[in-house]
Design an enzyme around this catalytic site. Structure first.
Site, PDB file in Angstrom:
ATOM      1  N   ALA A 156     -59.087  22.331-112.559  1.00 43.51           N
ATOM      2  CA  ALA A 156     -59.078  21.074-113.302  1.00 43.51           C
ATOM      3  C   ALA A 156     -58.626  19.944-112.393  1.00 43.51           C
ATOM      4  O   ALA A 156     -57.923  20.170-111.400  1.00 43.51           O
ATOM      5  CB  ALA A 156     -58.156  21.179-114.516  1.00 43.51           C
ATOM      6  N   ASP A 157     -59.018  18.743-112.762  1.00 41.20           N
ATOM      7  CA  ASP A 157     -58.546  17.549-112.077  1.00 41.20           C
ATOM      8  C   ASP A 157     -58.426  16.427-113.095  1.00 41.20           C
ATOM      9  O   ASP A 157     -59.339  16.223-113.902  1.00 41.20           O
ATOM     10  CB  ASP A 157     -59.507  17.130-110.958  1.00 41.20           C
ATOM     11  CG  ASP A 157     -58.876  16.059-110.086  1.00 41.20           C
ATOM     12  OD1 ASP A 157     -57.942  16.408-109.322  1.00 41.20           O
ATOM     13  OD2 ASP A 157     -59.279  14.894-110.177  1.00 41.20           O
TER      14      ASP A 157
END
Length: 188
Positions: free
Chosen positions: A69-70
């Protein structure tokens, strides 16, 4: 959920969210260049970086799901990543103060050679913060690992955020409802 999951994130917040969801996982970290091409929208940037993180596992996993994730913050067409210094963190929070900004979290689930990519978006409404509140927060919490220089679950979020449109956990760093639904879909 019985499927083995690798969380490719050192974020204690993402780890805690998965634990709260009763999802078993192990953490495996890889260094990844988080740069991105010009011209991408905030959502595209978050998904692009999450995908790059997953691609680092391309040759190494077979029966596990890799979750990456970012999270990024966007305001007035500007992308706010992680602050580079105390002054940068203070500047970011001053920019967010009294305004609405957007938080995007891109997620990639890599499983059996397939990349399942998606994102979530939340609007965050900050009240006007004083310089004293901002400086005190930055000095006490040192938010250098957080997009936009703040953690919603920390003091500045608790005293400064008036409301959110969208997922709270997305602002924390992982849109748990969407992640859960996509994981269920993958393992069926």
């Amino acid at each position: 959920m019985n499927q083995k999951i690798i969380l490719a994130s050192k974020s204690p917040r993402r780890q805690e969210l998965l634990k709260l969801m009763d999802i078993d996982f192990r953490v495996v970290l890889k260094e990844v260049d988080e740069s991105y091409p010009d011209g991408l929208s905030p959502a595209e940037i978050a998904v692009y970086i999450a995908s790059k993180k997953a691609e680092a596992f391309d040759e190494e996993v077979n029966d596990e799901i890799v979750l990456t994730a970012d999270t990024i913050v966007a305001i007035d067409g500007l992308i706010l990543g992680k602050p580079e210094s105390r002054e940068h963190a203070i500047e970011m929070l001053q920019r967010l103060s009294g305004k609405v900004h957007e938080v995007y979290t891109g997620v990639c689930l890599f499983y059996k050679g397939e990349y399942n990519k998606f994102y979530d978006r939340s609007e965050v409404f900050f009240r006007q913060l004083t310089d004293e509140e901002i400086i005190s927060y930055v000095d006490e919490y040192e938010p250098y690992d957080k997009a936009g220089s703040y953690g919603i679950q920390q003091r500045i979020g608790l005293i400064g955020i008036e409301r959110i449109n969208g997922s709270y956990t997305n602002v924390v760093g992982l849109p748990t409802e969407k992640v859960y639904q996509q994981l269920k879909r993958l393992v069926q």
